[in-house]
Write an enzyme that holds these catalytic residues in place. Structure first.
Site, PDB file in Angstrom:
ATOM      1  CE  LYS A  42      28.743   3.066 -35.710  1.00 20.33           C
ATOM      2  NZ  LYS A  42      27.512   2.991 -36.600  1.00 20.33           N
ATOM      3  N   GLY A  43      29.466   1.080 -29.120  1.00 17.33           N
ATOM      4  CA  GLY A  43      28.637   0.944 -28.154  1.00 17.33           C
ATOM      5  C   GLY A  43      29.207   1.419 -26.812  1.00 17.33           C
ATOM      6  CD  GLU A  98      34.586  -3.163 -25.288  1.00 15.82           C
ATOM      7  OE1 GLU A  98      33.519  -2.563 -25.439  1.00 15.82           O
ATOM      8  OE2 GLU A  98      35.223  -3.800 -26.376  1.00 15.82           O
ATOM      9  CG  ASP A  99      29.822  -1.975 -25.342  1.00 15.76           C
ATOM     10  OD1 ASP A  99      31.042  -2.598 -25.287  1.00 15.76           O
ATOM     11  OD2 ASP A  99      28.985  -1.753 -26.343  1.00 15.76           O
ATOM     12  CG  ASP A 102      29.707 -12.001 -26.688  1.00 13.19           C
ATOM     13  OD1 ASP A 102      29.281 -12.611 -25.882  1.00 13.19           O
ATOM     14  OD2 ASP A 102      29.654 -12.194 -27.712  1.00 13.19           O
ATOM     15  CE  LYS A 130      25.733 -11.009 -23.981  1.00 13.73           C
ATOM     16  NZ  LYS A 130      25.325 -11.231 -25.347  1.00 13.73           N
ATOM     17  CG  PHE A 151      21.456  -9.873 -28.624  1.00 10.92           C
ATOM     18  CD1 PHE A 151      22.935 -10.071 -28.866  1.00 10.92           C
ATOM     19  CD2 PHE A 151      21.178  -8.445 -28.725  1.00 10.92           C
ATOM     20  CE1 PHE A 151      23.735  -8.801 -29.757  1.00 10.92           C
ATOM     21  CE2 PHE A 151      21.696  -7.511 -29.637  1.00 10.92           C
ATOM     22  CZ  PHE A 151      23.115  -7.745 -30.106  1.00 10.92           C
ATOM     23  CG  ASP A 158      24.337  -2.112 -32.209  1.00 10.03           C
ATOM     24  OD1 ASP A 158      25.256  -2.512 -31.476  1.00 10.03           O
ATOM     25  OD2 ASP A 158      24.369  -2.498 -33.451  1.00 10.03           O
ATOM     26  NE  ARG A 164      25.131   2.123 -32.164  1.00 11.45           N
ATOM     27  CZ  ARG A 164      25.810   0.993 -31.960  1.00 11.45           C
ATOM     28  NH1 ARG A 164      26.279   0.664 -30.937  1.00 11.45           N
ATOM     29  NH2 ARG A 164      26.567   0.271 -33.241  1.00 11.45           N
TER      30      ARG A 164
HETATM   31  P1  IMP Z   1      33.834  -9.889 -28.423  1.00 13.78           P
HETATM   32  O1  IMP Z   1      34.993  -9.759 -28.963  1.00 13.78           O
HETATM   33  O2  IMP Z   1      33.065 -11.119 -28.500  1.00 13.78           O
HETATM   34  O3  IMP Z   1      34.056  -9.699 -26.851  1.00 13.78           O
HETATM   35  O4  IMP Z   1      32.810  -8.706 -28.794  1.00 13.78           O
HETATM   36  C1  IMP Z   1      32.137  -7.676 -27.952  1.00 13.78           C
HETATM   37  C2  IMP Z   1      31.489  -6.606 -28.735  1.00 13.78           C
HETATM   38  O5  IMP Z   1      30.098  -7.417 -29.141  1.00 13.78           O
HETATM   39  C3  IMP Z   1      30.856  -5.741 -27.747  1.00 13.78           C
HETATM   40  O6  IMP Z   1      31.834  -4.779 -27.573  1.00 13.78           O
HETATM   41  C4  IMP Z   1      29.651  -5.217 -28.476  1.00 13.78           C
HETATM   42  O7  IMP Z   1      29.712  -4.435 -29.367  1.00 13.78           O
HETATM   43  C5  IMP Z   1      29.026  -6.746 -28.940  1.00 13.78           C
HETATM   44  N1  IMP Z   1      28.208  -7.551 -28.427  1.00 13.78           N
HETATM   45  C6  IMP Z   1      28.394  -8.521 -27.555  1.00 13.78           C
HETATM   46  N2  IMP Z   1      27.282  -8.843 -26.859  1.00 13.78           N
HETATM   47  C7  IMP Z   1      26.390  -8.091 -27.302  1.00 13.78           C
HETATM   48  C8  IMP Z   1      25.065  -7.996 -26.709  1.00 13.78           C
HETATM   49  O8  IMP Z   1      24.361  -8.610 -25.981  1.00 13.78           O
HETATM   50  N3  IMP Z   1      24.163  -6.680 -27.261  1.00 13.78           N
HETATM   51  C9  IMP Z   1      24.911  -5.769 -28.161  1.00 13.78           C
HETATM   52  N4  IMP Z   1      26.116  -5.981 -28.462  1.00 13.78           N
HETATM   53  C10 IMP Z   1      26.942  -6.962 -27.934  1.00 13.78           C
HETATM   54 MG    MG Z   2      31.530  -2.706 -28.560  1.00 14.08          MG
END
Ligand code: IMP
Ligand code: MG
Length: 173
Positions: A42-43, A98-99, A102, A130, A151, A158, A164
């Site tokens: 959703k982000g 993407e927002d 991570d 990140k 975070f 969120d 959000r």
């Molecule tokens: P990944 O698969 O670990 O790269 O996950 C990425 C997803 O985790 C992002 O699209 C966000 O929805 C969520 N996410 C990662 N870091 C944060 C944060 O600091 N705040 C909020 N959501 C996060």
């Molecule tokens: Mg996301």
């Protein structure tokens, strides 16, 4: 326990400037070619709605939602598509929006999945990166800001479905 909004990392003004800059980069890359923009729910929906209004070519928009399970310190966690796109990406230029990236697990799965469907090109645009948390190497074509491992919430992001709606990006305590 209540979580607290701590430091504001990026104000609404910072965000607007960065989105414009990204839009210009994307426009100069695609020129007049059509784009299929895929918003990862959703982000990313807030960022996507701002970004696509900066784009000059034809933009076809769709949404996808995926979730990763398992320990995020292990790169072999599994990813499941919860909501798929309706659009056929075969032979088309796909821009994944993407927002935040991570570990990169979710996105690397999505990229491979879209490539397998025969997209002409697959590019990634993320508002936040990140970097130090990355487990899987992801080519990021258009990037807003690199941030530290904290975070963060707001601008679509969120914590337990809250925050959000904040117009800025802040660190959560
Ligand atoms: P990944 O698969 O670990 O790269 O996950 C990425 C997803 O985790 C992002 O699209 C966000 O929805 C969520 N996410 C990662 N870091 C944060 C944060 O600091 N705040 C909020 N959501 C996060
Ligand atoms: Mg996301």
């Amino acid at each position: 326990m209540e979580n607290k909004i701590n430091e504001i990392l990026f104000s609404a003004e910072d965000i607007a400037l960065k989105v414009k800059e990204l839009g210009e980069k994307i426009n100069s890359h695609y020129k007049t070619e059509d784009i299929v923009a895929i918003c990862i729910l959703k982000g990313s929906f807030v960022f996507t709605s701002d970004l696509i209004r900066e784009l000059k070519g034809n933009v076809y928009l769709d949404f996808m939602s995926a979730s990763s399970y398992g320990n995020d310190t292990v790169s072999s966690g599994t990813v499941k598509i919860k909501k798929d796109i309706d659009v056929d990406v075969k032979g088309r230029n796909v821009l994944i929006i993407e927002d935040i990236i991570d570990t990169g697990l979710t996105l690397s799965y999505i990229i491979e999945n879209i490539k397998e469907r025969g997209a002409k090109s697959v590019k990634v645009c993320t508002f936040l990166d990140k970097k130090e948390r990355r487990n899987i190497d992801i080519p990021i074509d258009f990037k807003g800001y690199e941030i530290e491992d904290k975070f963060i919430v707001g601008y679509g992001l969120d914590y337990a479905e809250k925050y959000r709606n904040l117009p800025y990006i802040a660190v959560l305590d």
